[in-house]
Design a protein around this motif. Sequence first.
Motif, PDB file in Angstrom:
ATOM      1  N   VAL A  43       0.668   0.829  12.581  1.00 56.85           N
ATOM      2  CA  VAL A  43       1.804   0.145  11.950  1.00 56.85           C
ATOM      3  C   VAL A  43       1.295  -0.882  10.948  1.00 56.85           C
ATOM      4  O   VAL A  43       1.790  -0.970   9.817  1.00 56.85           O
ATOM      5  N   LYS A  44       0.286  -1.641  11.340  1.00 57.84           N
ATOM      6  CA  LYS A  44      -0.262  -2.680  10.466  1.00 57.84           C
ATOM      7  C   LYS A  44      -0.866  -2.077   9.199  1.00 57.84           C
ATOM      8  O   LYS A  44      -0.610  -2.554   8.087  1.00 57.84           O
ATOM      9  N   VAL A  45      -1.639  -1.029   9.359  1.00 55.76           N
ATOM     10  CA  VAL A  45      -2.255  -0.376   8.192  1.00 55.76           C
ATOM     11  C   VAL A  45      -1.176   0.228   7.290  1.00 55.76           C
ATOM     12  O   VAL A  45      -1.238   0.096   6.061  1.00 55.76           O
ATOM     13  N   THR A  46      -0.186   0.858   7.895  1.00 68.00           N
ATOM     14  CA  THR A  46       0.897   1.454   7.107  1.00 68.00           C
ATOM     15  C   THR A  46       1.650   0.377   6.325  1.00 68.00           C
ATOM     16  O   THR A  46       1.943   0.554   5.140  1.00 68.00           O
ATOM     17  N   LEU A  47       1.943  -0.728   6.970  1.00 66.40           N
ATOM     18  CA  LEU A  47       2.635  -1.832   6.300  1.00 66.40           C
ATOM     19  C   LEU A  47       1.801  -2.369   5.136  1.00 66.40           C
ATOM     20  O   LEU A  47       2.328  -2.635   4.054  1.00 66.40           O
ATOM     21  N   PHE A  48       0.502  -2.501   5.339  1.00 65.07           N
ATOM     22  CA  PHE A  48      -0.374  -2.983   4.275  1.00 65.07           C
ATOM     23  C   PHE A  48      -0.379  -2.002   3.096  1.00 65.07           C
ATOM     24  O   PHE A  48      -0.304  -2.416   1.933  1.00 65.07           O
ATOM     25  N   VAL A  49      -0.423  -0.726   3.386  1.00 61.15           N
ATOM     26  CA  VAL A  49      -0.396   0.289   2.318  1.00 61.15           C
ATOM     27  C   VAL A  49       0.934   0.237   1.578  1.00 61.15           C
ATOM     28  O   VAL A  49       0.969   0.322   0.342  1.00 61.15           O
ATOM     29  N   VAL A  50       2.032   0.065   2.304  1.00 57.88           N
ATOM     30  CA  VAL A  50       3.347  -0.072   1.661  1.00 57.88           C
ATOM     31  C   VAL A  50       3.344  -1.281   0.724  1.00 57.88           C
ATOM     32  O   VAL A  50       3.843  -1.206  -0.406  1.00 57.88           O
ATOM     33  N   MET A  51       2.761  -2.378   1.181  1.00 54.85           N
ATOM     34  CA  MET A  51       2.663  -3.567   0.324  1.00 54.85           C
ATOM     35  C   MET A  51       1.875  -3.277  -0.941  1.00 54.85           C
ATOM     36  O   MET A  51       2.265  -3.696  -2.038  1.00 54.85           O
ATOM     37  N   LEU A  52       0.763  -2.563  -0.807  1.00 53.92           N
ATOM     38  CA  LEU A  52      -0.045  -2.230  -1.978  1.00 53.92           C
ATOM     39  C   LEU A  52       0.727  -1.325  -2.932  1.00 53.92           C
ATOM     40  O   LEU A  52       0.691  -1.516  -4.150  1.00 53.92           O
ATOM     41  N   VAL A  53       1.444  -0.363  -2.386  1.00 54.40           N
ATOM     42  CA  VAL A  53       2.242   0.541  -3.226  1.00 54.40           C
ATOM     43  C   VAL A  53       3.329  -0.252  -3.951  1.00 54.40           C
ATOM     44  O   VAL A  53       3.562  -0.044  -5.154  1.00 54.40           O
ATOM     45  N   LEU A  54       3.987  -1.165  -3.240  1.00 57.60           N
ATOM     46  CA  LEU A  54       5.014  -2.002  -3.874  1.00 57.60           C
ATOM     47  C   LEU A  54       4.432  -2.898  -4.964  1.00 57.60           C
ATOM     48  O   LEU A  54       5.142  -3.294  -5.887  1.00 57.60           O
TER      49      LEU A  54
END
Length: 148
Positions: free
Chosen positions: A82-93
């Motif tokens: 979940v943490k890694v996915t959230l971080f990747v979402v932040m980078l994509v945003l």
Amino acid sequence: MMTEVVLAYLHLIAILTMTVFLSAEVALCRPAWMNAAVVQRLARVDLIYMGSALTVLATGLARFALGAKGWEWYVHNPLFHVKVTLFVVMLVLSVRPSITLARWRRTQAGTGVLPPAPEVDATRRRMFWTAHLMLVLPLLGVLLARGY
């Protein structure tokens, strides 16, 4: 043990740097404050933000590979995913605002034209989404550190 301390420290410093520069972007990106100096500063701040985000990723990967818990612990932990996915979402945003800020800098330097207020507002909103998502990461980090 010392490796874990150094990796944790570097990871924390990178996270704090990322937080500071994302906050600076959000604070600076306002239609009322937009001028040539702010456009140039936003582009520089964004480079530091993205560099710190990559450093967060690199130090996180180092902790994953070399840390005390070992990669096996992380791979089987749903909170880690979940943490890694959230971080990747932040980078994509963050990609679109970064491209926009670079375009503003080029346009302003070439023609002297400042970005229109609606575009500044839209870019700031995207930055806000990233900043708000970032608030969840420390909670996930604390839970992971406590063995959840």
